[in-house]
Design an enzyme around this catalytic site. Structure first.
Site, mmCIF file in Angstrom:
data_model
loop_
_atom_site.group_PDB
_atom_site.id
_atom_site.type_symbol
_atom_site.label_atom_id
_atom_site.label_comp_id
_atom_site.label_asym_id
_atom_site.label_seq_id
_atom_site.Cartn_x
_atom_site.Cartn_y
_atom_site.Cartn_z
ATOM 1 N N HIS A 67 0.792 -1.198 -0.102
ATOM 2 C CA HIS A 67 0.115 -0.012 -0.109
ATOM 3 C C HIS A 67 0.940 1.141 0.023
ATOM 4 O O HIS A 67 1.776 1.320 0.729
ATOM 5 C CB HIS A 67 -0.841 -0.084 1.178
ATOM 6 C CG HIS A 67 -1.645 1.205 1.502
ATOM 7 N ND1 HIS A 67 -1.839 1.927 2.421
ATOM 8 C CD2 HIS A 67 -2.454 1.914 0.576
ATOM 9 C CE1 HIS A 67 -2.481 3.114 2.397
ATOM 10 N NE2 HIS A 67 -3.079 3.134 1.483
ATOM 11 N N ASP B 272 -5.031 3.757 -4.479
ATOM 12 C CA ASP B 272 -4.985 4.190 -3.156
ATOM 13 C C ASP B 272 -6.122 5.168 -2.976
ATOM 14 O O ASP B 272 -6.237 6.052 -3.724
ATOM 15 C CB ASP B 272 -3.542 4.707 -3.028
ATOM 16 C CG ASP B 272 -3.433 5.175 -1.308
ATOM 17 O OD1 ASP B 272 -4.309 4.922 -0.603
ATOM 18 O OD2 ASP B 272 -2.377 5.576 -0.991
ATOM 19 N N TYR C 297 10.229 13.167 -12.895
ATOM 20 C CA TYR C 297 11.267 12.074 -13.068
ATOM 21 C C TYR C 297 11.687 12.041 -11.466
ATOM 22 O O TYR C 297 12.030 10.877 -11.171
ATOM 23 C CB TYR C 297 12.318 12.744 -13.864
ATOM 24 C CG TYR C 297 12.069 12.983 -15.360
ATOM 25 C CD1 TYR C 297 11.478 11.963 -16.072
ATOM 26 C CD2 TYR C 297 12.924 14.011 -16.180
ATOM 27 C CE1 TYR C 297 11.431 12.049 -17.324
ATOM 28 C CE2 TYR C 297 12.704 13.791 -17.544
ATOM 29 C CZ TYR C 297 12.118 12.929 -17.987
ATOM 30 O OH TYR C 297 11.705 13.126 -19.616
#
Length: 144
Positions: free
Chosen positions: A22, A66, A115
């Site tokens: 998670h 999530d 990035y």
């Protein structure tokens, strides 16, 4: 061979997805994404013959987003001054609505910030996607 598992997901990729917990993040990267330089601390798995939408569709069959974060999906925002169109994002939205209709809000992340965030990803999937700005980041939720 197993039933019910999308065939596009290799055993190596299934193992990495199962190992994620998670809050861990994964990036499904387009063909231009610097997977190995950004992913020095990540698992990098190649799916070169596939595009991001088909990979996203298969992963969302098994991977909950999530629900404890406001925006569990991140897209690399188009750079200022770049007149590039991003029709692939419409396809992503369709797939997110299909698999996660109640919770799939999207965060648009500046290129270099994307990035940086990707450096912390557990997993980067290198696809052969040719569409520009096709990189997508997913935060794993709780499997219930």
């Amino acid at each position: 061979m197993l039933k019910g598992i999308p065939k596009i997901l290799s055993p190596e990729l299934l193992c990495a997805l199962a190992q994620m917990g998670h809050g861990d993040e994964l990036v499904i990267a387009d063909g231009n994404f610097p997977c190995h330089s950004v992913g020095k601390n990540s698992i990098v798995i190649h799916a070169d013959g596939h595009g991001v939408p088909e990979m996203l569709d298969a992963i969302l069959e098994l991977f909950p987003l999530d629900t404890y974060t406001e925006k569990p999906v991140g897209l690399m925002a188009v750079c200022e001054g770049d007149d590039c169109e991003t029709p692939i994002w419409e396809k992503y939205n369709e797939l997110l609505k299909k698999h996660e209709p109640a919770h799939h809000d999207i965060e648009y992340i500046e290129r270099f910030a994307f990035y940086e965030r990707a450096k912390g990803a557990y997993l980067i999937i290198a696809t052969g996607e040719q569409a520009l700005y096709a990189n997508i980041l997913l935060k794993k939720g709780v499997v219930v």
